[in-house]
Design an enzyme around this catalytic site. Sequence first.
Site, PDB file in Angstrom:
ATOM      1  NE  ARG A  25      -4.198  -1.554   0.157  1.00 49.86           N
ATOM      2  CZ  ARG A  25      -5.298  -1.715   0.887  1.00 49.86           C
ATOM      3  NH1 ARG A  25      -5.597  -0.852   1.823  1.00 49.86           N
ATOM      4  NH2 ARG A  25      -6.095  -2.717   0.643  1.00 49.86           N
ATOM      5  NE  ARG A  29      -7.155   5.131   2.358  1.00 50.26           N
ATOM      6  CZ  ARG A  29      -7.970   4.215   2.894  1.00 50.26           C
ATOM      7  NH1 ARG A  29      -9.218   4.527   3.145  1.00 50.26           N
ATOM      8  NH2 ARG A  29      -7.533   3.009   3.173  1.00 50.26           N
ATOM      9  NE  ARG A  38      -9.642   7.308  -2.512  1.00 49.34           N
ATOM     10  CZ  ARG A  38     -10.819   7.729  -2.110  1.00 49.34           C
ATOM     11  NH1 ARG A  38     -11.114   9.021  -2.102  1.00 49.34           N
ATOM     12  NH2 ARG A  38     -11.739   6.866  -1.717  1.00 49.34           N
ATOM     13  CG  ASP A  75      -8.886  -3.380  -4.372  1.00 50.89           C
ATOM     14  OD1 ASP A  75      -8.319  -2.768  -3.457  1.00 50.89           O
ATOM     15  OD2 ASP A  75      -9.672  -4.324  -4.173  1.00 50.89           O
ATOM     16  CE1 TYR A 152     -12.948  -7.818   1.551  1.00 48.49           C
ATOM     17  CE2 TYR A 152     -11.347  -9.487   0.883  1.00 48.49           C
ATOM     18  CZ  TYR A 152     -11.700  -8.394   1.673  1.00 48.49           C
ATOM     19  OH  TYR A 152     -10.808  -7.903   2.584  1.00 48.49           O
TER      20      TYR A 152
END
Length: 346
Positions: A25, A29, A38, A75, A152
């Site tokens: 990652r 953020r 973003r 992703d 998921y």
Amino acid sequence: MAQQKTIMRALAGETLDTPPIWMMRQAGRYLPEYKATRAEAGDFLSLCYNPELATEVTLQPIRRYGFDAAILFADILLLPQALGADLWFVTGEGPRLSTVTGAGDFAKLKGASDVHEHLAPIYQTVRNLAGALPKDTTLIGFAGAPWTVATYMIAGQGTPDQAPAHKLRVEDPATFDALIDLITASTIEYLSAQIEAGAEVVKLFDSWAGSLKGDAFQKYSLEPAQKIITALKARHPNTPIIAFPREAGDNYIGFAKATGADCVALDNSVSADWAAEHVQVDGCVQGNLASRHMVTGGQDLVDETRAIVKAFSKGPHIFNLGHGITPDANPDNVQLMIDTVRETTA
Ligand code: CP3
């Protein structure tokens, strides 16, 4: 022959004086420049499917820190979307998908070779990056492992204990096995296409491998990884593969040998000394500083970073965190980690 990139040398089994370093990652953020791009893209999925902006955010941590590898910005949940699942992200909560709870839902999904059209922008990002990265930086592509992606797709969201996926596994094994097989086959397609577009290494993220025990671990984490790696090695024999069966514990032992992975990525629930003795004996390992050090910093970060570098210094090692960096991390702590790795071994 030109000097090979450090990550490629470690993956080939070479013990280096200073381990190469990158971070899960690393485009994220905690970086103000990521947040700005973003915002320009609108939302997370628009960023993933915009090759120009996805290329830009992949390059941001390379410019700022000079990591030895860049990981494609995308992703693991783009593949289920390419298979026909609905996918959206709820701000502050995480991903949401349409669910697969039985044979009827499964029958609506597409076939493995149908995924490429939807994923074409991702391949374009890989091509852009292959042309834009500094010559010493390795480009890593990735996908989710079948079990993790299935958790998921079945629950329609992240789950603390993966209970909905375990329930389908036990109560409707035919549908569950068919889903695992479909994800396995489409992951081979997806990673092959990333390699053809210019990814030099690929990584398989099995983030929820730790909730599979005994035979279930063998059947749903190890065997799918083995199938994917065997198929990729047949098509692309020179592309190293990193496997990350997160929180596998004792199941880390022998995982590289059994699956054919060139490197096993370690989470921080195993000690570096234990992993050096039991896992690094089979080849390259990656890891495994706890992500929280990127939040807390200080002498604690320095001491733990040095201990990990020392523990793995007798074999091939790629320095990384044990999981992704979190949004509350301080960018200065990332620099401190990098400086410490390079000074410890200088
Ligand atoms: O490592 C990288 O920087 C490459 C890009 C990457 C992302 N996700 C970007 C991302 C990679 C390799 C992933 C993998 C991924 N995605 C995993 C496996 C690894 C792991 O962390 O266990 C999983 C389980 C996912 C699914 C996913 N994506 C979740 C659960 C979430 C929400 C949680 C969160 O951190 O917000 C995401 C969103 C996501 N994927 C973000 C990023 C940068 C944050 C999105 C944003 O900008 O708001």
